[in-house]
Design a protein around this motif. Structure first.
Motif, PDB file in Angstrom:
ATOM      1  N   VAL A 155       4.056 -37.142  61.441  1.00  0.00           N
ATOM      2  CA  VAL A 155       3.204 -37.584  60.331  1.00  0.00           C
ATOM      3  C   VAL A 155       1.750 -37.264  60.636  1.00  0.00           C
ATOM      4  O   VAL A 155       1.212 -37.680  61.668  1.00  0.00           O
ATOM      5  N   SER A 156       1.120 -36.516  59.745  1.00  0.00           N
ATOM      6  CA  SER A 156      -0.298 -36.177  59.901  1.00  0.00           C
ATOM      7  C   SER A 156      -1.160 -37.228  59.218  1.00  0.00           C
ATOM      8  O   SER A 156      -0.836 -37.689  58.123  1.00  0.00           O
ATOM      9  N   ASN A 157      -2.266 -37.612  59.876  1.00  0.00           N
ATOM     10  CA  ASN A 157      -3.223 -38.570  59.311  1.00  0.00           C
ATOM     11  C   ASN A 157      -2.523 -39.847  58.859  1.00  0.00           C
ATOM     12  O   ASN A 157      -2.525 -40.204  57.683  1.00  0.00           O
ATOM     13  N   MET A 158      -1.907 -40.505  59.819  1.00  0.00           N
ATOM     14  CA  MET A 158      -1.124 -41.713  59.558  1.00  0.00           C
ATOM     15  C   MET A 158      -1.929 -42.769  58.809  1.00  0.00           C
ATOM     16  O   MET A 158      -3.064 -43.081  59.167  1.00  0.00           O
ATOM     17  N   ARG A 159      -1.342 -43.298  57.760  1.00  0.00           N
ATOM     18  CA  ARG A 159      -1.884 -44.433  57.028  1.00  0.00           C
ATOM     19  C   ARG A 159      -0.746 -45.425  56.841  1.00  0.00           C
ATOM     20  O   ARG A 159       0.257 -45.118  56.199  1.00  0.00           O
ATOM     21  N   ASN A 160      -0.885 -46.617  57.384  1.00  0.00           N
ATOM     22  CA  ASN A 160       0.207 -47.585  57.367  1.00  0.00           C
ATOM     23  C   ASN A 160       0.644 -47.951  55.955  1.00  0.00           C
ATOM     24  O   ASN A 160       1.834 -48.168  55.701  1.00  0.00           O
TER      25      ASN A 160
END
Length: 255
Positions: free
Chosen positions: A45-50
């Motif tokens: 996952v690129s640029n993880m955002r929960n």
């Protein structure tokens, strides 16, 4: 005299644990997911955002029973079996376990590669970049009044002819910063001064350079100027199926 029970201390360390520990529960969940699905995917996952990840997990679980596992890859790999073929839970799953290294996760699904890639595409979102993210564009602000975009824009959607400043053509799309922001912008490295109530840039200033990792100050400036540069997306590192075993799909996790 009888001792008071009101001040009696109970040592919590002596209480017995109930049920299975977290690792055993995870182990069983991974094997249950392997039994229930024909496909397994190692994903990056690129640029993880929960918040986006949570929405994707819930949405894909309800829509096609896809199950995700992130964290504790050692336990997950152990549940899959290996490294020897005789110990793997199902044929070829040992290769999935070997691929679970670094910042990757695992998901089980009934969807084939094309179908799950289409599902992942529904959750692609561009957000403000954080420090450490590699800049996708070079942004250089011209000397003069300091202007910013009125609304946040995704860098991938901007006209390349506007580079390197990417300021909008229409005056309605930009606005000056309030004068009380001058000290903060200067503190982030911009050569500014306040002149007649207007924040002025004394010389051309490059916020970031394409291909270079952003510093904390650069990431803050991009947010102030309303430039979104970080795209949340899921890449398929590898795929396993009961029919064909394991294969690399989009390359190693660190590529």
């Amino acid at each position: 005299m009888a001792k008071s029970k009101r001040n009696k201390v109970v040592a919590m360390t002596k209480t017995e644990k109930k049920g299975k520990d977290a690792k055993s529960v995870l182990f069983d969940k991974v094997r249950a997911a392997a039994d229930a699905n024909e496909h397994a995917y190692v994903i990056s996952v690129s640029n993880m955002r929960n918040s986006i990840l949570k929405a994707m997990r819930m949405g894909m679980k309800d829509k096609n029973s896809t199950t995700f596992f992130f964290g504790n890859n050692r336990v997950i790999a152990k549940a899959l079996g290996g490294p020897d073929r005789e110990h793997e839970y199902k044929d070829g799953l040992r290769f999935v376990g070997e691929a679970l290294k670094g910042e990757v996760g695992l998901c089980f699904s009934s969807l084939d590669v094309d179908s799950i890639r289409e599902s992942f595409s529904e959750y692609v979102l561009t957000d403000f970049a954080r420090n450490g993210v590699v800049a996708t564009h070079t942004i250089t602000l011209p000397a003069g009044p300091v202007l910013k975009r009125v609304e946040a824009v995704e860098m991938d959607t901007l006209d390349e002819s506007l580079a390197p400043s990417y300021l909008a053509v229409s005056k309605d799309e930009v606005m000056p910063f309030p004068n009380n922001m001058e000290t903060q912008l200067r503190g982030l490295g911009m050569p500014t001064l306040l002149k007649g109530g207007v924040i002025m840039l004394m010389r051309d200033y490059t916020i970031c350079t394409e291909g270079e990792a952003l510093t904390t100050s650069q990431a803050q400036l991009l947010k102030h100027f309303n430039y979104k540069m970080a795209k949340f997306n899921v890449r398929i590192v590898g795929h396993w199926s009961e029919a064909s075993g394991y294969e690399t799909v989009d390359g190693a996790a660190d590529e």
